[in-house]
Design an enzyme around this catalytic site. Structure first.
Site, PDB file in Angstrom:
ATOM      1  CG  ASP A 178       4.788 -25.600   9.062  1.00 31.60           C
ATOM      2  OD1 ASP A 178       5.479 -26.631   8.869  1.00 31.60           O
ATOM      3  OD2 ASP A 178       4.397 -25.259  10.195  1.00 31.60           O
ATOM      4  CE  LYS A 203       6.291 -31.426  16.107  1.00 30.50           C
ATOM      5  NZ  LYS A 203       5.464 -30.407  15.511  1.00 30.50           N
TER       6      LYS A 203
HETATM    7  C1  LIG Z   1       5.155 -29.038  15.740  1.00 30.56           C
HETATM    8  C2  LIG Z   1       4.805 -28.137  14.637  1.00 30.56           C
HETATM    9  C3  LIG Z   1       5.158 -26.775  14.677  1.00 30.56           C
HETATM   10  C4  LIG Z   1       5.837 -26.155  15.865  1.00 30.56           C
HETATM   11  O1  LIG Z   1       7.115 -26.633  16.051  1.00 30.56           O
HETATM   12  P1  LIG Z   1       7.856 -26.744  17.477  1.00 30.56           P
HETATM   13  O2  LIG Z   1       9.167 -27.337  17.118  1.00 30.56           O
HETATM   14  O3  LIG Z   1       7.007 -27.594  18.359  1.00 30.56           O
HETATM   15  O4  LIG Z   1       7.947 -25.336  18.004  1.00 30.56           O
HETATM   16  C5  LIG Z   1       4.849 -25.995  13.585  1.00 30.56           C
HETATM   17  N1  LIG Z   1       4.203 -26.498  12.514  1.00 30.56           N
HETATM   18  C6  LIG Z   1       3.846 -27.797  12.445  1.00 30.56           C
HETATM   19  C7  LIG Z   1       3.144 -28.293  11.238  1.00 30.56           C
HETATM   20  C8  LIG Z   1       4.129 -28.655  13.499  1.00 30.56           C
HETATM   21  O5  LIG Z   1       3.744 -29.938  13.434  1.00 30.56           O
END
Ligand SMILES: *Cc1c(COP(=O)(O)O)cnc(C)c1O
Length: 386
Positions: A178, A203
């Site tokens: 991720d 983000k």
């Molecule tokens: C926000 C976030 C997610 C989830 O994403 P959404 O777009 O809110 O579903 C997954 N991993 C990380 C590191 C995040 O900051």
């Protein structure tokens, strides 16, 4: 010039974004359509049948994000969580997953509360500890899912060492990273040996706190086909308007990230010498335990900082209420600076004991440093600390 040879900032603007063949429109149109006419039954005009399966605005975004990660295939989703869930749909009952011990709360929840119901098991492991990863592998393990830098403590896992460890054992375990905190500008896990990259484009990729989105990027053709199949079958696809907004955002990803990194480094250094601050977590500080790994696998150190303020929960809350430029809010990665208390906000669902064991104490504060003027941001923190 071949597009794949272009440098990051050029790829951001060019990849997936040839002018619209029908009209010559320079900017990819928002193809706000659910269906497409066919010339005769089964014969499409340009390969498009129905927008859950494929939509040209989404196709452009998928190509763009793949190019930014240095990968071959991009698969976009309605959220970062939907991208994760699509990955888990590759698995079967009884498969085992190794999960970072401080992954995003929503990621933990998907394994803990949703997929546990169908018999997919998982172990939470500190991804900075190779022995612990090795120890957690069983013959049922099919997926390693990790974040680096982690949230909120900005721990750094060595992606290449983890990939080497898995390949050395010659088992068919997929490594997914991720990459939300780092962004494709700062870190490219596929080049370091990962099989898959996941993004919450909500983000930094979106960057303006106005879209929810997610994406997976892979190199393997079969894996990509499996994921496209899951994408259209499960149906958690992003709408064309959101894809358009994200395409607009990626054009400025590099310059935004440069400023996020510049501001965050200055603020981390400011906090580290402040009398009311006990401890600062920022991968770019030499005091960070994995600074040497961050230097090796990241281009710069990102816009997220966590720190322990001297005092208790009340002091932490008081401080966060006193900032004027930093807005008190969850989420991260936007142009505007945000501040939060993880133990009360983003990480409140983690049981108290586990939270403390991870280091998420009541006086830990997380900053998402925006792209405002850094002197103004430091002045704001100074008055709030006072
Ligand atoms: C926000 C976030 C997610 C989830 O994403 P959404 O777009 O809110 O579903 C997954 N991993 C990380 C590191 C995040 O900051």
């Amino acid at each position: 010039m071949e597009k794949s040879k272009l440098k990051f900032a050029s790829r951001a603007i060019k990849a997936g974004q040839s002018p619209d063949p029908a009209t010559g429109a320079k900017v990819i149109p928002i193809y706000q359509t659910s269906t497409y006419i066919q010339k005769e039954p089964g014969k499409t005009v340009a390969g498009y049948e129905y927008s859950r399966s494929e939509n040209p605005t989404r196709t452009a975004l998928e190509k763009n994000l793949a190019a930014l990660e240095g990968g071959k295939y991009g698969i976009c989703f309605a959220s970062g969580c939907a991208a994760l869930v699509a990955t888990v749909h590759l698995l079967r009952a009884d498969d085992h997953v190794i999960l970072g011990d401080d992954v995003y709360g929503g990621t933990f929840r998907v394994f803990d509360k949703i997929f546990s119901k169908v018999g997919i098991t998982f172990s939470s492991v500190d991804m900075t500890n190779l022995d612990a990863i090795n120890h957690a592998i069983t013959e049922k393990t099919k997926l390693i899912w990790l974040e680096t830098p982690t949230n909120p403590l900005l721990k750094i896992a060595d992606i290449k060492k983890i990939a080497d460890l898995i390949k050395e054992e010659d088992n068919k375990i997929m490594i997914a990273v991720d990459n939300t905190f780092a962004t494709p500008y700062l870190q490219n896990p596929l080049e370091l040996g990962a099989d898959m990259v996941c993004h919450s484009s909500t983000k930094y990729i979106g960057g303006h706190a106005d879209v929810i989105g997610g994406a997976l990027i892979v190199n393997d053709k079969q894996l990509a086909q499996d994921l496209y199949f899951i994408q259209k079958s499960v149906g958690a696809v992003p709408g064309p308007m959101d894809c358009y907004l994200l395409l607009r955002s990626t054009k400025t990803l590099q310059i935004r990230m440069e400023r996020h990194c510049y501001n965050a480094k200055k603020i981390a250094e400011f906090l580290e010498q402040h009398a009311h601050v006990q401890n600062v977590f920022y991968p770019g500080l030499v005091s960070h335990p994995q600074n040497h790994i961050a230097k090796k696998q990241m281009r710069d150190f990102g816009g997220m900082i966590s720190f322990v303020i001297k005092g208790d929960k009340k002091n932490a809350s008081q401080f966060c209420k006193s900032t004027k430029l930093f807005s008190l809010a969850e989420s991260l990665g936007g142009v505007e600076s945000l501040i939060e208390v993880p133990s009360i906000m983003t990480h409140a669902s983690i049981p108290h004991e586990k939270r403390i064991a991870l280091g998420i104490t009541d006086n830990l504060i997380r900053l998402s440093v925006g792209i405002e003027d850094v002197d103004d941001l430091i002045e704001d923190l100074t008055q709030a600390l006072r």
